[in-house]
Write an enzyme that holds these catalytic residues in place. Sequence first.
Site, short mmCIF file in Angstrom:
data_model
loop_
_atom_site.label_atom_id
_atom_site.label_comp_id
_atom_site.label_asym_id
_atom_site.label_seq_id
_atom_site.Cartn_x
_atom_site.Cartn_y
_atom_site.Cartn_z
CB ALA A 134 42.50 51.47 32.53
CD GLU A 190 49.06 44.72 38.57
OE1 GLU A 190 48.26 45.38 37.91
OE2 GLU A 190 50.07 44.17 38.06
CB SER A 250 47.25 53.21 41.92
OG SER A 250 46.88 54.54 41.77
CB CYS A 298 54.31 58.75 32.50
SG CYS A 298 52.74 58.00 32.01
CB VAL A 341 42.95 37.22 35.56
CG1 VAL A 341 41.77 36.59 34.84
CG2 VAL A 341 42.50 37.83 36.88
CG ASP A 349 48.35 51.28 27.44
OD1 ASP A 349 47.66 52.31 27.24
OD2 ASP A 349 49.54 51.32 27.80
CG ASN A 386 44.70 57.90 34.41
OD1 ASN A 386 44.52 57.56 35.57
ND2 ASN A 386 45.88 57.85 33.84
CE1 TYR A 392 53.17 90.96 24.24
CE2 TYR A 392 51.62 92.78 24.58
CZ TYR A 392 52.91 92.33 24.34
OH TYR A 392 53.93 93.23 24.20
CD1 TRP A 449 50.19 90.27 15.78
CD2 TRP A 449 48.48 88.83 15.57
NE1 TRP A 449 49.15 90.95 15.22
CE2 TRP A 449 48.07 90.10 15.07
CE3 TRP A 449 47.55 87.79 15.54
CZ2 TRP A 449 46.81 90.34 14.55
CZ3 TRP A 449 46.29 88.03 15.02
CH2 TRP A 449 45.92 89.29 14.53
P1 FAD Z 1 49.04 49.42 32.67
O1 FAD Z 1 49.45 50.68 33.32
O2 FAD Z 1 50.05 48.69 31.85
O3 FAD Z 1 48.45 48.45 33.79
C1 FAD Z 1 48.02 47.17 33.49
C2 FAD Z 1 48.31 46.27 34.67
O4 FAD Z 1 47.67 45.03 34.44
C3 FAD Z 1 49.79 45.97 34.84
O5 FAD Z 1 50.22 46.36 36.12
C4 FAD Z 1 49.89 44.46 34.66
O6 FAD Z 1 50.80 43.86 35.57
C5 FAD Z 1 48.48 44.01 34.97
N1 FAD Z 1 48.14 42.75 34.29
C6 FAD Z 1 48.41 42.40 33.02
N2 FAD Z 1 47.91 41.20 32.74
C7 FAD Z 1 47.30 40.77 33.87
C8 FAD Z 1 46.59 39.59 34.20
N3 FAD Z 1 46.36 38.63 33.31
N4 FAD Z 1 46.12 39.46 35.48
C9 FAD Z 1 46.31 40.45 36.39
N5 FAD Z 1 46.97 41.59 36.11
C10 FAD Z 1 47.44 41.75 34.86
N6 FAD Z 1 51.61 57.77 28.65
C11 FAD Z 1 51.34 59.09 28.48
O7 FAD Z 1 50.18 59.44 28.22
N7 FAD Z 1 52.34 60.03 28.63
C12 FAD Z 1 53.61 59.70 28.96
O8 FAD Z 1 54.47 60.58 29.09
C13 FAD Z 1 53.92 58.33 29.11
N8 FAD Z 1 55.18 57.94 29.43
C14 FAD Z 1 55.44 56.63 29.65
C15 FAD Z 1 56.72 56.25 30.01
C16 FAD Z 1 57.01 54.93 30.26
C17 FAD Z 1 58.40 54.52 30.66
C18 FAD Z 1 55.99 53.94 30.15
C19 FAD Z 1 56.28 52.50 30.42
C20 FAD Z 1 54.72 54.30 29.77
C21 FAD Z 1 54.43 55.65 29.51
N9 FAD Z 1 53.15 56.04 29.14
C22 FAD Z 1 52.87 57.38 28.95
C23 FAD Z 1 52.07 55.05 28.91
C24 FAD Z 1 51.21 54.86 30.13
O9 FAD Z 1 51.99 54.49 31.23
C25 FAD Z 1 50.21 53.75 29.81
O10 FAD Z 1 49.46 54.15 28.70
C26 FAD Z 1 49.28 53.47 30.99
O11 FAD Z 1 49.97 53.00 32.10
C27 FAD Z 1 48.24 52.43 30.57
O12 FAD Z 1 47.42 52.13 31.64
P2 FAD Z 1 46.67 50.74 31.74
O13 FAD Z 1 45.98 50.75 33.04
O14 FAD Z 1 45.89 50.53 30.51
O15 FAD Z 1 47.81 49.65 31.69
#
Ligand code: FAD
Length: 443
Positions: A11, A32, A38, A42, A79, A281, A303, A424, A432
């Site tokens: 995100a 981070e 980045s 998954c 943070v 998340d 994303n 098809y 179908w």
């Molecule tokens: P994250 O990717 O978790 O990134 C958040 C970042 O913030 C982390 O790097 C963390 O270190 C950082 N952070 C946290 N707190 C702080 C702070 N206080 N200060 C600074 N930095 C901080 N999703 C799918 O849709 N399909 C899949 O097949 C799938 N497979 C997956 C398989 C695995 C093994 C895993 C672990 C996840 C999978 N996911 C899948 C889920 C997907 O990876 C997450 O939904 C996605 O990464 C979420 O993105 P995000 O940016 O919200 O959080």
Amino acid sequence: MKIVIVGGVAAGMSAAAKIKRTNPDAEVVVYEKGGFLSYGACGLPYFVSGVNDDWRKLIARTREEFEKSGIRTFLRHEVVKVVPDRKQIMVKDLEQGSLFLDAYDKLMIAVGASPIVPDVPGIRLPGVHLLKSMEDGLDLKEAAASPAVREVVIIGGGAIGLEAAEAMVHLGKRVRVVELADRLLPPYDPEITEPVSAELHRHGVSLHLAEQLTEIAGAGRVERVRTDRGEYPADLVILATGVRPATGFLAGSGIRMAPNGAIYIDREMRTNIPDVYAAGDCAVVYHRVMEEDTYIPLGTTANKMGRLAGGNMLGRRDKFVGTLGSAAIKVFDLELGRTGLSEADAKKLAIDYGTAVVEAMDHPAYYPNPTPIRFKLIYDKETKTLLGAQGVGAKGVVLRINLFAVAIHNRMSARELGMVDLCYAPPFSGVWDAVHIACNAVK
Ligand code: FAD
């Protein structure tokens, strides 16, 4: 204008990239707490298994590329506090141990979720691993490479637990999966997960369902896993017992959060505090079928939400169209996909729904290797509008679930999708298609 982004994976970096594409002059700073930006978490199970042997391939865009576009990135910087009244954050440099303040005009929280770690004796013993971050993946791969690691116990039979199980079998380990519930993969209904247990057994994975982890034991490192029903040898343990929003540091900030810690946001990714946005998340997400907020942590939505937040922080007013919770998983030679509501969701929402469970072949018998696909459809009983679809089979399942996702997104009925002009030719489908056959079973 200075935009500070907390969290630099899906995100956060989607937002950062969108901001720079839209306004190259905007000042963007990313903090981070981990050591990588980045990357596709998954892909970690396939890196651990060796299907992909290079962690660099998981990186969507390198730090250098971000820096080149003018985004300032700080790795291993956590943070620890947000003070919206002063538009300030407190940052801890994890290498130096020092704290400093930074100011923002707009703030985006994209901190994702943290793994839930069961509170049992021995949980911190060496040999107990997580599979959440790039660091976890690198550690686990190194640990699993040791020939001394033969017995692996995975705690949790959700998507990550099963992907980890497959990875460990791929590495030649003897694998057990311990799951508290009486079945696997809870976002899917039982008719769809039913073949999964047999598939795991076929590949030598022992399943321990309805069993609760009580202790991890060993002299100096993990040797045994105890549950309420047994004791099993373990040279390595992988915890895959779910995640919760990593928002503990926001306590006292005034940012509104759900009981599980997910940040409440509107469909423009705005929190209740002016100029503070959140996505991914760490936040709730609007569900298109439920027409309300829910918590479904997925990379797909993170994303999209991140990109929207990036544009909206620059003044756009784009609204998120809503998640369907679309997801897929490969379990050895099976593929599963789901989108929209499960039957359990429909029940919870007290919807007057019907279901159809249908088996159809992926292509006709006169072309080699036809395989069955089982679909389950959930639909509005009166209008036959599709509300959810799930499928399982050896091939051709997930791309068909994507068709259902488009139909559900557009609120189509089973009757409409049952007559859509799909491709098809014998190597791919019947006249179908399995999708038509499933839809036309809805009466
Ligand atoms: P994250 O990717 O978790 O990134 C958040 C970042 O913030 C982390 O790097 C963390 O270190 C950082 N952070 C946290 N707190 C702080 C702070 N206080 N200060 C600074 N930095 C901080 N999703 C799918 O849709 N399909 C899949 O097949 C799938 N497979 C997956 C398989 C695995 C093994 C895993 C672990 C996840 C999978 N996911 C899948 C889920 C997907 O990876 C997450 O939904 C996605 O990464 C979420 O993105 P995000 O940016 O919200 O959080």
